[in-house]
Enzyme design. Structure first.
Site, mmCIF file in Angstrom:
data_model
loop_
_atom_site.group_PDB
_atom_site.id
_atom_site.type_symbol
_atom_site.label_atom_id
_atom_site.label_comp_id
_atom_site.label_asym_id
_atom_site.label_seq_id
_atom_site.Cartn_x
_atom_site.Cartn_y
_atom_site.Cartn_z
ATOM 1 N N ASP A 1 6.475 -3.397 10.944
ATOM 2 C CA ASP A 1 5.038 -3.252 11.229
ATOM 3 C C ASP A 1 4.716 -3.326 12.727
ATOM 4 O O ASP A 1 3.741 -2.719 13.186
ATOM 5 C CB ASP A 1 4.195 -4.274 10.437
ATOM 6 C CG ASP A 1 4.686 -5.706 10.566
ATOM 7 O OD1 ASP A 1 5.705 -5.933 11.252
ATOM 8 O OD2 ASP A 1 4.066 -6.599 9.966
ATOM 9 N N ARG B 1 0.828 -1.199 0.000
ATOM 10 C CA ARG B 1 0.000 0.000 0.000
ATOM 11 C C ARG B 1 0.860 1.244 0.000
ATOM 12 O O ARG B 1 1.953 1.255 0.577
ATOM 13 C CB ARG B 1 -0.879 0.061 1.253
ATOM 14 C CG ARG B 1 -1.852 -1.085 1.385
ATOM 15 C CD ARG B 1 -2.653 -0.974 2.673
ATOM 16 N NE ARG B 1 -1.780 -0.846 3.824
ATOM 17 C CZ ARG B 1 -2.139 -0.291 4.962
ATOM 18 N NH1 ARG B 1 -3.353 0.196 5.116
ATOM 19 N NH2 ARG B 1 -1.300 -0.198 5.969
ATOM 20 N N SER C 1 8.344 -4.825 6.574
ATOM 21 C CA SER C 1 8.086 -5.795 7.641
ATOM 22 C C SER C 1 8.867 -7.087 7.467
ATOM 23 O O SER C 1 8.297 -8.169 7.262
ATOM 24 C CB SER C 1 6.585 -6.050 7.738
ATOM 25 O OG SER C 1 5.944 -4.824 7.968
#
Ligand code: GLC
Length: 492
Positions: free
Chosen positions: A236, A121, A183
């Site tokens: 994350d 994203r 992440s």
């Protein structure tokens, strides 16, 4: 959304068995039964008692007693200390260089990139007085060729997506700060630079050894003429901690239970050995545990079953991130499939479901139906997984639900061991644990199980387990704002 559990009240009926640990993990004696038994899942209840006994015996390795979990906990604490001291350990204990939590003054417009799980994203986020007042987001699909090809191709693709996004926002000429949520395990050199240690989950790109991932992204952005500066590089879990701390100031631990699993927490800066930046004035710092790799050095082999070995062998990254393979959403469906296959091979189940036929979302569905006392949807999915020719009935559906329960229970227990150890280590009057990820959000009882097990494993500590939405987006912007604040306060 959040459930407060006062574990000292012994809500879950604490007691101590002769096997229970005496090292401070165990709960006080309590008339409501045996401490060790609190960890056991219910027995398999089917009409054929003999078959049930054999199945339980074949899958007994998936059931962890309280005593075994205490042993896991002891090993975790030992590995954690060793990791912090930079001694050989399966826990990375990475310094993230994030020294503060949000304090409600965070301001500004930030781009955030979220790479790691099922989606990539790009986000544009605006913070005013610590609150999110604008959030534009675009999702991009990363195909297998990019996930498994040269790293440079992947990073060029990421920069293309950023370019597409800022164009669609009409901001491609503006100067912007970016937070990169990457992440994967990293060796961080500062809050805005770090190298990939190893790929995990669904990524295995080549040519990334020793490459600063933030630097590479920066190069790719500049090559496209974009005036965007990568201000923070974070995991994350750190983003989740920040997002959680913004809602509840007691939050000190961030956890992901999603495709992968990991946690981070605020540690005393003086206990962290690895520093590549001045830190005289830093009191606490966020440490990324990387517990997905816990046991990769063999220290946890005592809980590994032949089913886990099979899952590992079939995985993209064999012999790596073994602990994550007990908990992560990328693997739980496969653990279930391999368990049924193991039963099938010894005649205790009428089929051997083929690789990839059962996913973690199926496991969640079986758990949901188990909770509500039905079996028909389980049977339907199972029949599809095993093929029309497989002779399956309600008993097979109940067996499958039982196996899903064993696997869920183990995943909840292992995640709880790590969280409880961090809670005990932080030793606060109340510790908030912010959790995000698809398994946490979609599994019908994982949070209930975790509340129960953390309370059993940290009996003298109060904690709150709370869902924290979008740490990888909002948390990234908050971290970038904190980095700007810290830099302004400490001009070099
Ligand atoms: C994997 C990564 C870790 C990440 C976790 C959850 O374990 O190594 O960095 O936090 O997945 O996405």
């Amino acid at each position: 959304m959040s459930t407060a559990v006062d574990s000292a009240l012994g809500r879950v009926g604490l007691g101590r068995s002769p096997d229970a640990p005496l090292n401070g993990h165990a709960a006080p004696d309590h008339e409501n039964g045996n401490w060790d038994e609190q960890f056991l899942p219910p027995p398999l209840r089917i009409d054929d008692y003999n078959r049930a006994q054999k199945i339980e015996s074949r899958l007994s390795g998936l059931v962890l007693s309280g005593a075994t979990l205490s042993r896991v906990s002891d090993v975790f604490e030992r590995e954690l200390e060793r990791g912090l001291k930079e001694e050989s350990s399966s826990l990375q204990m990475e310094n993230t260089y994030v020294p503060e939590l949000p304090n409600g003054t965070e301001e500004g417009l930030f781009l955030a990139l979220d790479l790691g799980g099922t989606n990539f994203r790009v986000l544009l986020l605006e913070l005013r007085a610590g609150q999110l007042v604008r959030e534009d987001v675009k999702h991009y699909h990363i195909n297998q060729a990019l996930r498994l090809g040269p790293g440079e191709d992947l990073f060029n693709f990421l920069a293309d997506c950023v370019q597409d996004f800022v164009r669609s926002e009409g901001m491609d000429k503006e100067s912007l700060s970016l937070g990169f949520t990457f992440s994967f395990p990293m060796r961080q050199h500062s809050i805005s630079s770090g190298e990939l240690i190893t790929w995990t989950k669904s990524f295995k790109c080549s040519g990334m050894n020793g490459v600063d991932v933030a630097g590479l992204l920066q190069q790719c952005l500049h090559a496209r003429g974009l005036d965007i500066t990568v201000r923070v590089l974070l995991n994350d879990t750190t983003g989740t901690l920040m997002a959680g701390a913004q809602i509840d100031p007691n939050v000190g631990i961030g956890v992901i239970l999603g495709t992968g699993s990991n946690g981070c927490y605020m540690e005393r800066a003086s206990r962290v050995q690895h520093w590549e930046a001045a830190h005289a004035r830093v009191h606490d710092v966020c440490v990324d545990v990387e517990w997905g790799a816990f046991g990769d050095n063999g220290c946890l082999d005592f809980i590994r079953t032949d089913i886990d070995r099979e899952v590992d062998q079939h995985s993209l990254l064999a012999a790596s991130f073994t602990f994550e393979k007990y908990i992560g959403g990328k693997y739980l469906g496969e653990v279930l499939r391999c368990s049924l296959a193991a039963l099938g091979r010894v005649g205790l189940f009428p089929a051997v479901p083929p690789p990839g036929s059962l996913l973690t979302e199926h496991l969640s569905l079986f758990e949901e139906e188990n909770c509500s006392g039905g079996w028909s949807r389980t049977l339907f999915v199972l029949q599809q997984a095993c093929g029309e020719e497989a002779r399956l009935g309600p008993e097979e559906a109940l067996i499958t639900q039982h196996v899903a329960q064993l696997i869920s229970n183990r995943a909840a227990q292992l995640a709880s061991v790590c969280i409880a150890a961090l809670i005990r280590r932080m030793d606060r009057p109340l510790t908030g644990v912010a959790v995000d990820g698809s398994v946490y959000k979609c599994h019908p009882r994982i949070s209930t199980l975790m509340n129960k097990y953390i309370a059993l494993l940290a009996p003298n500590h109060k904690f709150t387990l709370m869902g924290a939405e979008d740490g990888s987006g909002k948390g990234s912007a908050l971290t970038a704002a904190i980095a700007a604040r810290v830099a302004a306060n400490n001009p070099s």
